[in-house]
Write an enzyme that holds these catalytic residues in place. Structure first.
Site, PDB file in Angstrom:
ATOM      1  N   GLY A   1     -20.277   4.729   1.657  1.00 20.65           N
ATOM      2  CA  GLY A   1     -19.491   5.618   2.515  1.00 20.65           C
ATOM      3  C   GLY A   1     -19.367   5.067   3.924  1.00 20.65           C
ATOM      4  CB  SER A   2     -18.538   6.767   7.061  1.00 19.94           C
ATOM      5  OG  SER A   2     -17.287   7.209   6.577  1.00 19.94           O
ATOM      6  CB  THR A   3     -23.782   4.339   6.050  1.00 20.75           C
ATOM      7  OG1 THR A   3     -23.547   3.732   4.775  1.00 20.75           O
ATOM      8  CG2 THR A   3     -24.167   5.797   5.856  1.00 20.75           C
TER       9      THR A   3
ATOM     10  CE  LYS B   1     -15.576   5.005   8.264  1.00 22.23           C
ATOM     11  NZ  LYS B   1     -15.128   6.391   8.492  1.00 22.23           N
TER      12      LYS B   1
END
Length: 635
Positions: A327-329, A331
């Site tokens: 997921g967005s971890t 980024k």
């Protein structure tokens, strides 16, 4: 006319016959006597050593002395694995007159279930060499010992032996990290050194117990004893003492490990904490756990089936084998890749209308905030977890550079030194997809990877390791579980450690960290409620991993989904920002937004480590998560 007496009797002839017969008898007697004396000389003189040894073996027996297994402690000396006295039932097949009858009697006396009876028979035939005892049953209770003692005369070759048995005081909490020992099986017997494992019935099966088996086991000893005709020991003639296994001190902190397990509060998930500067794994929890003590003596069939059939998979080590979309971890890592590759600068901004479109493609790849975040630069893209920014960045980088850059942080690889059974998970590439599916890589798949979805899979240990590398400003320190073997510290620089990540401007790290700090402290930060009241500077990033894909115009509504179809909650963080002492990754399955559930757990872990706070009240923490409305799907 001749005298008839002359024809009837000839004394001279009879005398000759008598003398001949006597001579033959003497020769025969002398020959036989010579042969007998020769045989006696051969047996008593020539073969003296052979028959002396055989005679000695009839009254002298060599018995193995198993070594004491080394203890395992946490970093503060707290005992995690010990040895407790117990009584085992063993059988020497060569001393048993009727094996089947003896086993049938044992089954009756010990009241063994029908399901265990077959395993009981298999164990009776396992041995390392002749006259070596086979372990039939461990940890006998007082009633069983009494029954065996009363029937001892009916059980030749069966003995009750006192032995130290492995015991785990915090079995459920430590089960996945420590692993467990179990009975040596037939396959293991084929590859083991029979001399070293003489008299040993147990071997490390998983976890630390398996990886450090050579260190923990030790070396078997021997004793020579004199026995009577019934095999009863009369006296000890000599002894070679066994060499005990070395004690092992781990980097784990029992209190932090216990806190992590309690924070998950029975939910499926994992928490991993690492000290960035040393690579020491401070906590590595997979929930739910299981009682590893059951496996030491041999878990019964019903209990094992219950664990296997449990829908929550307690035997599955999520920390090192669980594979989740990050997921967005990811980024912050992707932002660093963009800076290193020269695709973006810290101040470069885009305008986000709420979606991204590839050139000549009508499909819209949507931001989690449907109306968009407007003007977004790198720091704000991390703080608000803007998807559109990373769609664009991933497209400009391309899958080849995304793959190489993320591999530099350890994604798609086994990252730890001494973690047995670790999975490499998956960092996708063109080559991987062509080999796996026989298909080319499509640009839209790069966009999915750009927000941590699609084919990309990570383990909690990988995510914590990558966070530690990020906290170290690109310096790699390989994670490890052992800090000392005996009195000797484990070498700090471990083999096969990856290359450090070198950047052109050190200030780039500061800009990425600034965006991560705003996740918790900025007015737009996705985990700003979690960061309220922080007594130190903390950098983090929330993530939400989809369990199934939505259509282009579909909207995610957790209340309408079955619990196991809801998104996974992720959070990674390190603190304090200026001098990182701990890096944490948290994954809670089907918990929804990472900034509400996982972030609170990461905050509790860093509070305990940095402030030495007492464990938070789980009920209060759950209430805080339920009341936290700052999270939104997709971040």
């Amino acid at each position: 006319m001749r005298d008839r007496r002359d024809t009837l009797k000839n004394p001279q002839q009879e005398l000759r016959i008598f003398r001949m017969r006597s001579l033959l008898a003497v020769v025969l007697v002398v020959t036989l006597t010579g042969l007998l004396m020769g045989r006696l000389v051969y047996l008593q003189v020539v073969q003296h050593e052979v028959y002396s040894t055989r005679s000695e073996k009839n009254r002298v027996r060599v018995e193995p002395l198993p070594p004491t297994r080394g203890l395992i402690h946490d970093r503060n000396g707290v005992l995690l694995a010990e040895n407790r006295p117990t009584y085992n039932l063993t059988l020497i097949r060569e001393r048993v007159v009727d094996l089947d009858a003896t086993l049938a009697l044992l089954v009756e006396l010990l009241e063994i279930s029908d399901e265990e009876r077959e395993a009981f028979h298999v164990r009776s035939r396992q041995r390392q060499r002749p006259f070596q005892p086979a372990l039939l049953m461990s940890d006998l209770d007082e009633t069983q010992i009494a029954r065996l003692a009363v029937n001892r005369h009916r059980l030749p070759g069966v003995e009750v032996e006192a032995q130290l048995l492995r015991y785990y005081p915090d079995a459920e909490i430590m089960a996945h990290a420590l692993g467990y020992v179990g009975r040596i099986n037939a396959e293991e017997l084929q590859r083991l050194d029979t001399g070293r494992y003489a008299g040993t019935h147990f071997i490390g099966k998983t976890g630390v117990e398996r990886f450090y088996e050579d260190v923990l086991h030790g070396q078997a000893g021997l004793r020579k004893v004199e026995t009577n005709a019934r095999g009863r020991v009369l006296r000890e003639l000599g002894r070679t003492d066994p060499v005990p296994g070395q004690d092992l001190t781990l980097t784990l902190d029992k209190e932090l490990q216990t806190l992590a397990y309690e924070l998950l509060d029975g939910r499926r998930g994992s928490i991993v904490a690492i000290a960035p500067k040393t690579g020491e794994i401070l906590a590595m929890v997979s929930a739910p756990g299981f009682d590893s003590n059951q496996f030491v003596t041999g878990i019964d069939v019903a209990s094992y089936r219950a664990l296997q059939n449990d829908i929550d998979l307690p035997l599955f080590n999520r920390a090192i084998r669980g594979q989740y979309p990050p997921g967005s971890t990811i980024k912050p890592f992707l932002a660093m890749a963009g800076l290193v590759e020269g695709v973006i600068t810290p101040d470069r901004a885009i305008n986000d209308p709420g979606y991204y479109q590839l050139p000549n493609d009508s499909r819209r790849y949507r931001n989690w905030l449907r109306w968009g975040h407007g003007r977004v630069d790198m720091e704000r893209s991390i703080a608000v977890s803007n998807n559109t920014y990373y769609y664009s960045l991933a497209h400009e980088l391309g899958i080849d550079r995304v793959h190489s850059s993320m591999s530099a942080f350890g994604f798609g690889q086994r990252v730890a030194h001494d973690v047995f059974g670790e999975s490499a998970a998956l960092m996708p590439s063109r080559e991987w997809k062509r080999g796996r599916f026989g298909q080319p890589w499509y640009p839209g798949e790069t966009l999915s990877v750009g927000i941590g979805q699609g084919y990309w899979q990570v383990t909690p240990l990988q995510l914590a390791t990558a966070t530690a590398v990020l906290a170290n400003r690109g310096e790699w320190v390989k994670p490890r579980l052992a800090s000392r073997i005996g009195d000797e510290p484990v070498e700090g620089t471990l083999p096969d450690t990856q290359r450090d990540i070198v950047v052109e401007h050190d200030g780039w790290w500061d800009r990425v960290f600034s965006g991560m700090e705003k996740v918790l402290s900025g007015h737009e930060g996705t985990a700003r409620r979690t960061g309220a009241g922080l007594e130190y500077r903390m950098a983090g990033k929330s993530g939400t991993a989809q369990v199934f894909s939505l259509g282009q115009d579909q909207r995610y509504n957790a209340d309408e989904l079955a619990e196991r179809l809801r998104d996974h909650a992720l959070f990674m963080a390190f603190a304090p920002l200026e001098d990182p002492q701990i890096a944490v990754s948290v994954i809670v399955e089907n918990a929804g937004g990472g900034s509400t559930h996982a972030a609170h757990l990461a905050r509790a872990m860093t509070d305990r480590w940095l402030l030495d706070d007492e464990a938070p009240d789980v009920e209060e923490l759950r209430e805080a998560m339920d009341n936290d409305t700052g999270s939104v799907a997709g971040n």
